[in-house]
Design a protein around this motif. Structure first.
Motif, PDB file in Angstrom:
ATOM      1  N   ASN B   9       0.913  -1.111  -0.023  1.00  0.00           N
ATOM      2  CA  ASN B   9      -0.156   0.054  -0.040  1.00  0.00           C
ATOM      3  C   ASN B   9       0.851   1.371   0.055  1.00  0.00           C
ATOM      4  O   ASN B   9       0.414   2.355  -0.234  1.00  0.00           O
ATOM      5  CB  ASN B   9      -0.875  -0.102   1.206  1.00  0.00           C
ATOM      6  CG  ASN B   9      -0.372   0.085   2.248  1.00  0.00           C
ATOM      7  OD1 ASN B   9       0.045  -1.056   2.821  1.00  0.00           O
ATOM      8  ND2 ASN B   9      -0.240   1.154   3.010  1.00  0.00           N
ATOM      9  N   ARG B  10       2.397   1.248   0.281  1.00  0.00           N
ATOM     10  CA  ARG B  10       2.966   2.279   0.464  1.00  0.00           C
ATOM     11  C   ARG B  10       3.702   2.413  -1.083  1.00  0.00           C
ATOM     12  O   ARG B  10       4.953   3.088  -1.224  1.00  0.00           O
ATOM     13  CB  ARG B  10       4.016   2.545   1.526  1.00  0.00           C
ATOM     14  CG  ARG B  10       2.946   2.828   3.045  1.00  0.00           C
ATOM     15  CD  ARG B  10       3.809   3.359   3.859  1.00  0.00           C
ATOM     16  NE  ARG B  10       4.790   2.174   4.559  1.00  0.00           N
ATOM     17  CZ  ARG B  10       6.046   2.444   4.930  1.00  0.00           C
ATOM     18  NH1 ARG B  10       6.491   3.658   5.207  1.00  0.00           N
ATOM     19  NH2 ARG B  10       6.571   1.437   5.340  1.00  0.00           N
ATOM     20  N   ILE B  12       6.501   2.147  -3.169  1.00  0.00           N
ATOM     21  CA  ILE B  12       8.028   2.113  -3.165  1.00  0.00           C
ATOM     22  C   ILE B  12       8.259   2.861  -1.717  1.00  0.00           C
ATOM     23  O   ILE B  12       8.291   4.180  -1.814  1.00  0.00           O
ATOM     24  CB  ILE B  12       8.508   2.770  -4.328  1.00  0.00           C
ATOM     25  CG1 ILE B  12       8.249   2.009  -5.484  1.00  0.00           C
ATOM     26  CG2 ILE B  12      10.300   2.987  -4.133  1.00  0.00           C
ATOM     27  CD1 ILE B  12       8.467   2.492  -6.919  1.00  0.00           C
ATOM     28  N   HIS B  13       8.902   2.308  -0.832  1.00  0.00           N
ATOM     29  CA  HIS B  13       9.624   2.806   0.437  1.00  0.00           C
ATOM     30  C   HIS B  13      10.789   2.095   0.722  1.00  0.00           C
ATOM     31  O   HIS B  13      11.612   1.349  -0.125  1.00  0.00           O
ATOM     32  CB  HIS B  13       8.437   2.694   1.609  1.00  0.00           C
ATOM     33  CG  HIS B  13       7.935   1.306   1.716  1.00  0.00           C
ATOM     34  ND1 HIS B  13       8.096   0.525   2.805  1.00  0.00           N
ATOM     35  CD2 HIS B  13       6.857   0.867   0.772  1.00  0.00           C
ATOM     36  CE1 HIS B  13       7.379  -0.363   2.781  1.00  0.00           C
ATOM     37  NE2 HIS B  13       6.781  -0.418   1.663  1.00  0.00           N
TER      38      HIS B  13
END
Lengths: 237, 159, 269
Positions: B9-10, B12-13
């Motif tokens: 859900n984020r 690319i982190h």
């Protein structure tokens, strides 16, 4: 051994363990939680910074790859470092001066604490669910003050439980070291010295090198090793 | 080389850049999402966060399906990311069957079941994953490469 | 939608430096109520409150608190830039120039990339480099090396936080472009090379120290053995063998070997 003085030392270890745990995850994150910082800090407080510097460096290398990404909780090297450092420093202060054999035994005994610490961290994050729910209630009731006290609850829990864990783990470690100490001698001492001076540093260096993302950084490490080694050997002859 | 497919859900982190990119020696990151390609803000940020030498594409889900099937990524080791399980199912349904699916992070919503500390799935998500599993997709839950993967198939039967 | 990075409409600025400083101070407690369902939600709302209470009252404040309790997760140091920008956005919302959905969508789409930047620069690059540098210092006998590590690391840490909060408020959503100027990914690469350099120096100093010890291995071959052992461990770690398994496996083997050899050919006491 004076029980009062030891209790005071354990109190210091508890405070350092609690503060380091808060810095690790909860507040500030100025890296007080790193073994390289927290163990020398204990060394200054307990009167043997030299041992603590070497021990802190070694522990830092061994857990260099322990990095927090998002919801993932890595092994908690802070808990292990406080207990290993605390036990070794107390042993050195109250039993007899320590050498690589005692450090090695302490590391081998204390390393699994990184998993205990990880478990505690996960429990604390789960318990914080309650804070999130209380925050929802405060928002519904339109009470900013209700929300503002929640971070302190979270930090307080982290501090108290980690301080407690530091005392229990350090006392246990000190007891085990005193129990095992008479058996260390002769060939066993040589073996432990070898583990402490070669194997653990080599393992630590390998962990730290495994963190490096670039292959050329590894090459650079090799080159600087060869250059400095040559300079040291040249200087000696 | 088959790309690595992931729901996050984020998108690319830190876990992707510091964890998966070195682990899979990735050379390309592809986002399949209908909203990201139109968001200048998000595109700027992703390009900023991704190391220069890694190629980066973002495209709507249906176009991604055609592009991936046509092997638009060439020989690059690639990770394909969707924001939701729903988008992953859509990618599969749009004519791009993939063999494996990694569920990295799916954050909590009302009524979602906690699968791990980082993954919360709603009944709709679970139904979608059941469909994929029935078509032979191996579904695993894992945020970082060095975590033990949680095989979702037994759970899909139970929930 | 917060899609277009347009020039911020000039909404009057009501939030003063004092309030921003309070947000900055609170941001040091950003992760104090981290939980798995919504991660840093409580922290984010807690940090925003000094600004929110100034901008809103009554039901509007209630709604603002609730929307900042949504799921949020990013790198704690990078949060300041987003907090600053969110304060500016809330100011626009309060003035009726932007919708609450803009704020939420801004937070939602920036948290991931910001986490990527922060994690890979601070956790995976600056920390190993700073530590390697300080460890090489400790091994050459510099007792204050850990202190130097703290100073070096926190110079970067505090700069990004303090710059972030003020630049975030000043530039709003465009803070992203401003942060781009720091070129953190490039700095991260350099930090990796420097870390390699200092680890090599550290290894040489460890080998030198081992040459003075009573360790069973050696006789002048200490540097070769140390390098070899490090290489073997590195390969094992790359094959995903856990550090603790290697530690106990090799320590056990080493102790067993020395004790066994000594039993057969008694040389040591």
């Amino acid at each position: 051994m004076d029980a009062g003085v030891i209790a005071q030392d354990l109190g210091l270890i508890a405070a350092v363990g609690g503060v380091a745990a808060v810095d690790r995850r909860g507040a500030f994150q100025v890296m007080l939680s790193q073994p390289l910082v927290v163990v020398p800090a204990l060394g200054v407080l307990l009167g043997d910074p030299v041992t603590a510097l070497w021990l802190g460096s070694l522990l830092q290398l061994l857990w260099m790859s322990s990095v927090m990404h998002g919801a993932n909780v890595p092994p908690n090297e802070t808990v292990a470092a406080v207990a290993i450092g605390g036990a070794v420093l107390l042993f050195g202060k109250y039993v007899h001066p320590t050498d690589a054999t005692i450090w090695t035994v302490a590391i081998l005994l204390g390393a699994p604490l990184s998993q205990v610490g990880r478990w505690l961290e996960i429990r604390l994050d789960r318990a914080n669910q309650q804070l999130s729910d209380l925050a929802d209630e405060a928002a519904r009731a339109n009470e900013p003050a209700g929300l503002e006290r929640l971070p302190w609850l979270g930090l307080g829990r982290t501090f108290v439980l980690n301080a407690g864990l530091a005392v229990v783990a350090t006392s246990l470690g000190l007891g085990l070291l005193m129990l095992l100490d008479p058996a260390i001698g002769g060939a066993l001492a040589v073996a432990l010295d070898t583990v402490g001076r070669y194997m653990l540093p080599a393992l630590g260096l390998a962990v730290a090198l495994s963190v490096l993302r670039r292959r050329r950084a590894l090459v650079l490490a090799g080159v600087s090793f060869l250059l400095v080694m040559t300079a040291i050997l040249q200087g000696r002859t | 080389m088959t790309p690595f497919y992931r729901v996050d859900n984020r998108l690319i982190h830190g876990q992707i850049i510091a964890g998966w990119v070195p682990h899979l020696r990735l050379r390309r990151l592809v986002i399949a999402s209908d909203s990201v390609p139109d968001s200048t803000l998000q595109m700027t940020m992703f390009r900023m966060a991704i190391p220069e030498e890694i190629a980066f594409d973002a495209m709507p889900v249906t176009r991604a399906a055609a592009w991936l099937t046509g092997r638009g990524y060439g020989n690059d080791p690639t990770m394909v990311l969707t924001e939701t399980v729903r988008d992953a199912v859509r990618l599969f349904g749009a004519g791009h069957p993939f063999p494996t699916l990694n569920i990295g992070n799916v954050h909590h919503e009302a009524g979602a079941h906690a699968i791990t500390n980082a993954v919360y799935l709603t009944d709709a998500d679970l139904n979608g994953l059941r469909k994929l599993a029935a078509r032979g997709v191996q579904v695993e839950v894992r945020s970082l490469p060095d975590e033990p993967p949680t095989d979702l198939r037994p759970l899909l039967g139970r929930l | 939608m917060a899609n277009a990075i347009a020039a911020a409409p000039e909404v009057a600025r009501r939030i003063g430096t004092g309030t921003l400083l309070r947000v900055l101070w609170r941001s040091f407690f950003f992760q104090s109520a981290t939980n798995y369902e919504r991660m840093q939600n409580v922290g984010f709302a807690y940090c925003m409150l000094p600004a929110l209470t100034q901008l809103y009252q009554g039901p509007a404040l209630q709604a603002a608190m609730a929307r900042h309790l949504e799921f949020f997760n990013t790198h704690p140091y990078m949060a300041d830039a987003l907090l600053g920008a969110t304060v500016r956005l809330e100011e626009e919302v309060a003035a009726g120039q932007a919708s609450a959905a803009t704020v939420q969508s801004f937070k939602r789409c920036t948290m991931g990339p910001m986490a990527a930047l922060g994690d890979s620069f601070f956790w995976s690059s600056l920390k190993p480099f700073g530590a390697a540098w300080a460890i090489a210092g400790v091994l050459t006998g510099i007792a204050w090396a850990p202190l130097a590590f703290l100073v070096l690391y926190n110079m970067f840490h505090l700069t990004i936080r303090i710059y972030g909060i003020f630049a975030g408020y000043r530039y709003g959503q465009r803070v992203v472009e401003q942060l781009n100027r720091f070129e953190l990914p490039r700095l991260a690469n350099r930090a990796h090379y420097l870390a390699g350099l200092f680890l090599g120096i550290g290894a040489a100093l460890i080998a030198d120290a081992a040459m003075h010890s009573t360790a069973a291995l050696g006789d002048g071959l200490e540097p070769v053995l140390l390098a070899l052992l490090t290489g073997i461990f590195l390969l094992c770690l790359k094959r995903k063998m856990p550090m603790l398994v290697l530690m106990y496996g090799f320590a056990g083997a080493c102790v067993g070997l020395v004790l066994g050899l000594n039993a057969l050919f008694p040389l040591i006491g």
